[in-house]
Scaffold this motif. Sequence first.
Motif, PDB file in Angstrom:
ATOM      1  N   HIS A 124      12.508  -4.338   5.371  1.00  0.00           N
ATOM      2  CA  HIS A 124      13.126  -3.135   5.938  1.00  0.00           C
ATOM      3  C   HIS A 124      14.417  -3.492   6.667  1.00  0.00           C
ATOM      4  O   HIS A 124      15.416  -2.781   6.561  1.00  0.00           O
ATOM      5  CB  HIS A 124      12.158  -2.402   6.874  1.00  0.00           C
ATOM      6  CG  HIS A 124      11.078  -1.669   6.135  1.00  0.00           C
ATOM      7  ND1 HIS A 124       9.910  -1.263   6.715  1.00  0.00           N
ATOM      8  CD2 HIS A 124      11.005  -1.267   4.842  1.00  0.00           C
ATOM      9  CE1 HIS A 124       9.154  -0.630   5.825  1.00  0.00           C
ATOM     10  NE2 HIS A 124       9.798  -0.634   4.665  1.00  0.00           N
ATOM     11  N   CYS A 126      11.460   7.475   2.794  1.00  0.00           N
ATOM     12  CA  CYS A 126      10.567   6.419   2.321  1.00  0.00           C
ATOM     13  C   CYS A 126      10.380   6.472   0.808  1.00  0.00           C
ATOM     14  O   CYS A 126      10.394   5.443   0.135  1.00  0.00           O
ATOM     15  CB  CYS A 126       9.201   6.553   2.978  1.00  0.00           C
ATOM     16  SG  CYS A 126       9.254   6.936   4.737  1.00  0.00           S
ATOM     17  N   LYS A 171       0.817  -1.221   0.000  1.00  0.00           N
ATOM     18  CA  LYS A 171       0.000   0.000   0.000  1.00  0.00           C
ATOM     19  C   LYS A 171       0.851   1.273   0.000  1.00  0.00           C
ATOM     20  O   LYS A 171       0.371   2.336  -0.369  1.00  0.00           O
ATOM     21  CB  LYS A 171      -0.928   0.000   1.220  1.00  0.00           C
ATOM     22  CG  LYS A 171      -1.935  -1.148   1.202  1.00  0.00           C
ATOM     23  CD  LYS A 171      -2.878  -1.089   2.396  1.00  0.00           C
ATOM     24  CE  LYS A 171      -3.501  -2.443   2.698  1.00  0.00           C
ATOM     25  NZ  LYS A 171      -2.677  -3.262   3.613  1.00  0.00           N
ATOM     26  N   MET A 172       2.111   1.161   0.432  1.00  0.00           N
ATOM     27  CA  MET A 172       2.977   2.341   0.513  1.00  0.00           C
ATOM     28  C   MET A 172       3.429   2.840  -0.854  1.00  0.00           C
ATOM     29  O   MET A 172       3.891   3.956  -0.991  1.00  0.00           O
ATOM     30  CB  MET A 172       4.228   2.010   1.326  1.00  0.00           C
ATOM     31  CG  MET A 172       4.123   2.321   2.792  1.00  0.00           C
ATOM     32  SD  MET A 172       3.866   4.068   3.124  1.00  0.00           S
ATOM     33  CE  MET A 172       5.490   4.736   2.751  1.00  0.00           C
ATOM     34  N   HIS A 194       8.580 -14.007   0.015  1.00  0.00           N
ATOM     35  CA  HIS A 194       7.154 -13.964   0.365  1.00  0.00           C
ATOM     36  C   HIS A 194       6.550 -15.339   0.623  1.00  0.00           C
ATOM     37  O   HIS A 194       5.457 -15.426   1.169  1.00  0.00           O
ATOM     38  CB  HIS A 194       6.354 -13.255  -0.739  1.00  0.00           C
ATOM     39  CG  HIS A 194       6.501 -11.767  -0.719  1.00  0.00           C
ATOM     40  ND1 HIS A 194       7.217 -11.071  -1.662  1.00  0.00           N
ATOM     41  CD2 HIS A 194       6.048 -10.839   0.157  1.00  0.00           C
ATOM     42  CE1 HIS A 194       7.172  -9.772  -1.375  1.00  0.00           C
ATOM     43  NE2 HIS A 194       6.480  -9.611  -0.277  1.00  0.00           N
ATOM     44  N   CYS A 213      12.442   4.774  -2.004  1.00  0.00           N
ATOM     45  CA  CYS A 213      12.129   3.382  -2.359  1.00  0.00           C
ATOM     46  C   CYS A 213      10.682   3.252  -2.830  1.00  0.00           C
ATOM     47  O   CYS A 213      10.416   2.683  -3.869  1.00  0.00           O
ATOM     48  CB  CYS A 213      12.337   2.457  -1.159  1.00  0.00           C
ATOM     49  SG  CYS A 213      14.048   1.928  -0.967  1.00  0.00           S
ATOM     50  N   HIS A 214       9.756   3.774  -2.030  1.00  0.00           N
ATOM     51  CA  HIS A 214       8.331   3.641  -2.352  1.00  0.00           C
ATOM     52  C   HIS A 214       7.897   4.791  -3.241  1.00  0.00           C
ATOM     53  O   HIS A 214       7.922   5.948  -2.806  1.00  0.00           O
ATOM     54  CB  HIS A 214       7.484   3.726  -1.080  1.00  0.00           C
ATOM     55  CG  HIS A 214       7.646   2.563  -0.153  1.00  0.00           C
ATOM     56  ND1 HIS A 214       7.009   1.362  -0.344  1.00  0.00           N
ATOM     57  CD2 HIS A 214       8.373   2.416   0.985  1.00  0.00           C
ATOM     58  CE1 HIS A 214       7.322   0.532   0.635  1.00  0.00           C
ATOM     59  NE2 HIS A 214       8.158   1.130   1.454  1.00  0.00           N
TER      60      HIS A 214
HETATM   61  C1  HEC Z   1      15.292   0.485   1.037  1.00  0.00           C
HETATM   62  C2  HEC Z   1      13.956   0.606   0.505  1.00  0.00           C
HETATM   63  C3  HEC Z   1      12.829   0.994   1.455  1.00  0.00           C
HETATM   64  C4  HEC Z   1      12.750   2.123   2.239  1.00  0.00           C
HETATM   65  C5  HEC Z   1      13.764   3.256   2.382  1.00  0.00           C
HETATM   66  C6  HEC Z   1      11.459   2.052   2.896  1.00  0.00           C
HETATM   67  N1  HEC Z   1      10.794   0.916   2.522  1.00  0.00           N
HETATM   68 FE1  HEC Z   1       8.946   0.337   3.157  1.00  0.00          FE
HETATM   69  N2  HEC Z   1       9.118  -1.409   2.132  1.00  0.00           N
HETATM   70  C7  HEC Z   1      10.170  -1.739   1.310  1.00  0.00           C
HETATM   71  C8  HEC Z   1       9.940  -3.064   0.774  1.00  0.00           C
HETATM   72  C9  HEC Z   1      10.868  -3.804  -0.171  1.00  0.00           C
HETATM   73  C10 HEC Z   1       8.708  -3.519   1.309  1.00  0.00           C
HETATM   74  C11 HEC Z   1       8.019  -4.881   1.099  1.00  0.00           C
HETATM   75  C12 HEC Z   1       6.957  -4.818   0.066  1.00  0.00           C
HETATM   76  C13 HEC Z   1       6.312  -6.152  -0.126  1.00  0.00           C
HETATM   77  O1  HEC Z   1       6.220  -6.954   0.821  1.00  0.00           O
HETATM   78  O2  HEC Z   1       5.908  -6.446  -1.256  1.00  0.00           O
HETATM   79  C14 HEC Z   1       8.206  -2.433   2.157  1.00  0.00           C
HETATM   80  C15 HEC Z   1       6.985  -2.474   2.844  1.00  0.00           C
HETATM   81  C16 HEC Z   1       6.450  -1.429   3.566  1.00  0.00           C
HETATM   82  C17 HEC Z   1       5.134  -1.424   4.191  1.00  0.00           C
HETATM   83  C18 HEC Z   1       4.123  -2.565   4.153  1.00  0.00           C
HETATM   84  C19 HEC Z   1       3.074  -2.211   3.140  1.00  0.00           C
HETATM   85  C20 HEC Z   1       2.064  -3.322   2.859  1.00  0.00           C
HETATM   86  O3  HEC Z   1       1.003  -3.004   2.308  1.00  0.00           O
HETATM   87  O4  HEC Z   1       2.354  -4.488   3.155  1.00  0.00           O
HETATM   88  C21 HEC Z   1       4.985  -0.217   4.805  1.00  0.00           C
HETATM   89  C22 HEC Z   1       3.768   0.298   5.579  1.00  0.00           C
HETATM   90  C23 HEC Z   1       6.220   0.533   4.566  1.00  0.00           C
HETATM   91  N3  HEC Z   1       7.073  -0.239   3.801  1.00  0.00           N
HETATM   92  C24 HEC Z   1       6.452   1.809   5.015  1.00  0.00           C
HETATM   93  C25 HEC Z   1       7.647   2.499   4.878  1.00  0.00           C
HETATM   94  C26 HEC Z   1       7.914   3.807   5.493  1.00  0.00           C
HETATM   95  C27 HEC Z   1       6.913   4.587   6.319  1.00  0.00           C
HETATM   96  C28 HEC Z   1       9.197   4.144   5.141  1.00  0.00           C
HETATM   97  C29 HEC Z   1      10.008   5.372   5.541  1.00  0.00           C
HETATM   98  C30 HEC Z   1      10.139   5.603   6.988  1.00  0.00           C
HETATM   99  C31 HEC Z   1       9.728   3.049   4.316  1.00  0.00           C
HETATM  100  N4  HEC Z   1       8.755   2.085   4.186  1.00  0.00           N
HETATM  101  C32 HEC Z   1      10.986   3.027   3.754  1.00  0.00           C
HETATM  102  C33 HEC Z   1      11.282  -0.959   1.038  1.00  0.00           C
HETATM  103  C34 HEC Z   1      11.602   0.239   1.639  1.00  0.00           C
END
Ligand code: HEC
Length: 125
Positions: free
Chosen positions: A90, A113, A35-36, A71, A116-117
């Motif tokens: 993470h 965030c 969702k992010m 996964h 990446c997202h």
């Molecule tokens: C280095 C890359 C990276 C950074 C920087 C990063 N993320 Fe992520 N994030 C990911 C990955 C990869 C996933 C896993 C996605 C999946 O499971 O398909 C993820 C998953 C998530 C999810 C789960 C979403 C879901 O629907 O399952 C959330 C919420 C999230 N991140 C929030 C954040 C937030 C808030 C920040 C900043 C504070 C952040 N991320 C920074 C790579 C990153």
Amino acid sequence: MRAVLTILMLMVCSTGVGEEQIPAGKEILYFDRNKMGIVTFMHQMHSMLDGVNCTTCHHTARGKGQPEDCHNCHQPEPQGDVPESAVAFHTRCRGCHQYTVDAGKKAGPVKRCTLCHIPPVKKKK
Ligand code: HEC
Ligand code: HEC
Ligand code: HEC
Ligand code: HEC
């Protein structure tokens, strides 16, 4: 002759873990179901970084055939002692970036965030 055989045996035995190739078409992976916002991951590029091999990330791979998807075990919710996917990714992704930055080298995103997202584009009303 025996020495040559021993060396050959060692060479055969040392292949295995880390010798697999990233399958064609999987050089770049997209995490597009969270969702992010979609995360683009340069799989091939990361596998060629100094000191990195397949098991750096594929921690359960034992060198027989291709590693399996994270996964398969790491799901949106924790499963017993298996941490949920967001924690697993993470920890591994940002953990290494942090470690690399601390060592004074170039790495990927840690805090921001949206490096990446990439959030979904909002439609205009
Ligand atoms: C280095 C890359 C990276 C950074 C920087 C990063 N993320 Fe992520 N994030 C990911 C990955 C990869 C996933 C896993 C996605 C999946 O499971 O398909 C993820 C998953 C998530 C999810 C789960 C979403 C879901 O629907 O399952 C959330 C919420 C999230 N991140 C929030 C954040 C937030 C808030 C920040 C900043 C504070 C952040 N991320 C920074 C790579 C990153
Ligand atoms: C920097 C971390 C990292 C490294 C190093 C790495 N991988 Fe991966 N690999 C991943 C991630 C993350 C996924 C996506 C897993 C998911 O979506 O559940 C993946 C997925 C895969 C998949 C499944 C692809 C699919 O979509 O079916 C295979 C096969 C694979 N990797 C092989 C390898 C091989 C072989 C190597 C070593 C040459 C390697 N990986 C190195 C992180 C890595
Ligand atoms: C066969 C199942 C399985 C697969 C596949 C798998 N994991 Fe795990 N993972 C686990 C289990 C079980 C644990 C908890 C026990 C442990 O640490 O070994 C774990 C723990 C972790 C942790 C430690 C989390 C923490 O809080 O310290 C990280 C990081 C992690 N996995 C990342 C990954 C990544 C990234 C991939 C894919 C490249 C992956 N895992 C593939 C089962 C799996
Ligand atoms: C073993 C250490 C390591 C792991 C694990 C790792 N990274 Fe990286 N990452 C790096 C380094 C080093 C760079 C900088 C490479 C360069 O630009 O020379 C980087 C660069 C990046 C970049 C910016 C470059 C680009 O455009 O691709 C992104 C985005 C990124 N990583 C995402 C991820 C995600 C998502 C994961 C987890 C699925 C991950 N990384 C796991 C070390 C790591």
